[in-house]
Write a protein that holds these residues in place. Structure first.
Motif, mmCIF file in Angstrom:
data_model
loop_
_atom_site.group_PDB
_atom_site.id
_atom_site.type_symbol
_atom_site.label_atom_id
_atom_site.label_comp_id
_atom_site.label_asym_id
_atom_site.label_seq_id
_atom_site.Cartn_x
_atom_site.Cartn_y
_atom_site.Cartn_z
ATOM 1 N N LYS A 1 0.699 -1.231 -0.104
ATOM 2 C CA LYS A 1 0.012 0.026 0.158
ATOM 3 C C LYS A 1 1.027 1.510 -0.076
ATOM 4 O O LYS A 1 2.082 1.318 0.536
ATOM 5 C CB LYS A 1 -0.941 0.011 1.337
ATOM 6 N N LEU A 2 0.227 2.338 -0.361
ATOM 7 C CA LEU A 2 0.749 3.643 -0.317
ATOM 8 C C LEU A 2 -0.224 4.424 0.705
ATOM 9 O O LEU A 2 -1.172 4.430 0.495
ATOM 10 C CB LEU A 2 0.800 4.167 -1.588
ATOM 11 N N LEU A 3 0.766 4.959 1.622
ATOM 12 C CA LEU A 3 0.102 5.754 2.740
ATOM 13 C C LEU A 3 0.115 7.278 2.273
ATOM 14 O O LEU A 3 1.387 7.549 2.015
ATOM 15 C CB LEU A 3 0.380 5.569 3.978
ATOM 16 N N MET A 4 -0.659 7.925 2.257
ATOM 17 C CA MET A 4 -0.561 9.580 1.964
ATOM 18 C C MET A 4 -1.337 10.536 3.056
ATOM 19 O O MET A 4 -2.425 10.275 3.428
ATOM 20 C CB MET A 4 -1.064 9.991 0.633
ATOM 21 N N LEU A 5 -0.663 11.430 3.822
ATOM 22 C CA LEU A 5 -1.190 12.255 4.776
ATOM 23 C C LEU A 5 -1.103 13.608 4.441
ATOM 24 O O LEU A 5 -0.095 14.032 3.645
ATOM 25 C CB LEU A 5 -0.319 12.295 6.056
ATOM 26 N N PHE A 6 -2.322 14.175 4.322
ATOM 27 C CA PHE A 6 -2.473 15.489 3.910
ATOM 28 C C PHE A 6 -2.547 16.641 4.981
ATOM 29 O O PHE A 6 -3.498 16.440 5.948
ATOM 30 C CB PHE A 6 -3.763 15.826 2.839
ATOM 31 N N ILE A 7 -1.580 17.633 5.241
ATOM 32 C CA ILE A 7 -1.586 18.059 6.533
ATOM 33 C C ILE A 7 -1.642 19.560 6.119
ATOM 34 O O ILE A 7 -1.464 20.172 5.152
ATOM 35 C CB ILE A 7 -0.097 17.835 7.316
ATOM 36 N N ASP A 8 -1.863 20.354 7.503
ATOM 37 C CA ASP A 8 -2.132 21.792 7.522
ATOM 38 C C ASP A 8 -0.869 22.333 8.076
ATOM 39 O O ASP A 8 -0.755 22.236 9.251
ATOM 40 C CB ASP A 8 -3.312 21.982 8.360
ATOM 41 N N THR A 9 -0.181 23.063 7.300
ATOM 42 C CA THR A 9 1.320 23.369 7.918
ATOM 43 C C THR A 9 0.996 25.222 8.491
ATOM 44 O O THR A 9 1.876 25.436 9.444
ATOM 45 C CB THR A 9 2.438 23.302 7.129
#
Length: 323
Positions: free
Chosen positions: A167-175
């Motif tokens: 699997k590929l894990l992607m985290l989309f964060i708020d910097t």
């Protein structure tokens, strides 16, 4: 009948027969068919990779500063190459974000710019500092207005299958909150979430990609800027602890591939409209260009292929990360 017309009519008859015969055979058969739209379309583009996406950032300027030209080239790229979704790395709307999910900027900077049929796919955005100038929650609410704008929260995660077992894990964060002392509690809460996501990642996660707006390294104007140093302080320990493979960002308006010490590769795709300069000769830089464009990622269980494409469709740079 003239010989030319005879040959043309004969060719058309032969072509028509070649197309009609299978259809007539199906019509005369007693078998019930179950054809879907995709069965009648040209076959989907395929290659050795399981996940493909385009990354674009710092774009929302009503089509100006070559935003329209970049959008056109993105559409052509997605038409002629496999692509599953688009990642927006922030500063989606200049100069100060959107005031609501009905703000006219949705039309002038997004819907009326990225019009290609090939770009009517899911878009996964994060917020940039300019998006914080108005109602940040409006960009979340717009997910209920637009079929392709997919932003469920200020930070969120996605997983994708790679082959049968990985699997590929992607985290989309708020910097952006990291830049403001008064948002300390918000930052701490998000950092706990990031740690939990990575610590509890399934054993079959082969690649980890984190998407944010501010870079933790750059060779643009913000090499030693407060925001770059702040994000580096916050995220570097996380990248090292969990061996994050890629940190993808924007903020500096250029295309960059940087490899500081450690595992993590920094990619910057912030050239969706207005440009800023880059500095050559920095030891950790593998590529930098102050040129309008976007990046393309293709991923399977063994490698990540990354290309930087400019507004003329030229591949300026490509690299491959392997495991």
């Amino acid at each position: 009948m003239k010989r030319r017309n005879f040959l043309k009519n004969t060719a058309l008859t032969t072509l028509g027969a070649s197309l009609v015969s299978p259809l007539m055979a199906m019509a005369e058969s007693n078998e019930v068919t179950h054809l879907e739209s995709e069965d009648l379309s040209a076959s989907s583009l395929k290659d050795e990779y399981d996940v493909h996406f385009i990354a674009i950032g710092d774009w929302g300027r009503n089509g100006e500063y070559d935003q329209t030209e970049v959008a056109k080239q993105m559409g052509l790229w997605a038409l002629n190459n496999p692509n599953d979704f688009v990642v927006s790395v922030g500063d989606n709307f200049y100069p100060r974000g959107v005031v609501s999910e009905h703000d006219p900027l949705w039309h002038y900077s997004f819907e009326n710019i990225y019009t290609a049929h090939s770009l009517q796919c899911d878009w996964y955005p994060v917020l940039g500092n300019h998006d914080y100038g108005s109602d940040t929650e409006a960009q979340i609410r717009y997910s209920k207005v637009s079929r392709r704008w997919c932003m469920p929260a200020l930070y969120y995660s996605k997983q994708y299958k790679l082959g049968d077992n990985d699997k590929l894990l992607m985290l989309f964060i708020d910097t952006d909150p990291m830049m403001h002392a008064e948002r300390k509690a918000q930052v701490e809460q998000q950092m706990v979430w990031i740690d939990e996501q990575l610590r509890n990642a399934p054993a079959d996660v082969k690649w980890k990609i984190i998407v944010g707006h501010h870079p933790y390294y750059t060779v643009g104007p913000r090499i030693k800027n407060y925001d770059t140093l702040t994000v580096r302080e916050k995220l570097s320990p996380v990248f090292a602890k969990y061996k994050v493979d890629v940190y993808l960002s924007g903020h500096d308006h250029s295309l960059q591939h940087l490899k500081p010490e450690g595992v993590t590769h920094q990619f910057i795709s912030g050239a969706g409209s207005e440009l800023t300069q880059v500095t050559e000769g920095i030891p950790y830089s593998r590529f930098q260009a102050s040129d309008h464009g976007f990046m393309c990622f293709a991923i399977n269980k063994d490698k990540i292929n990354v290309k930087a494409v400019n507004a003329s469709g030229k591949v300026l740079y490509q690299t491959e990360l392997k495991k």
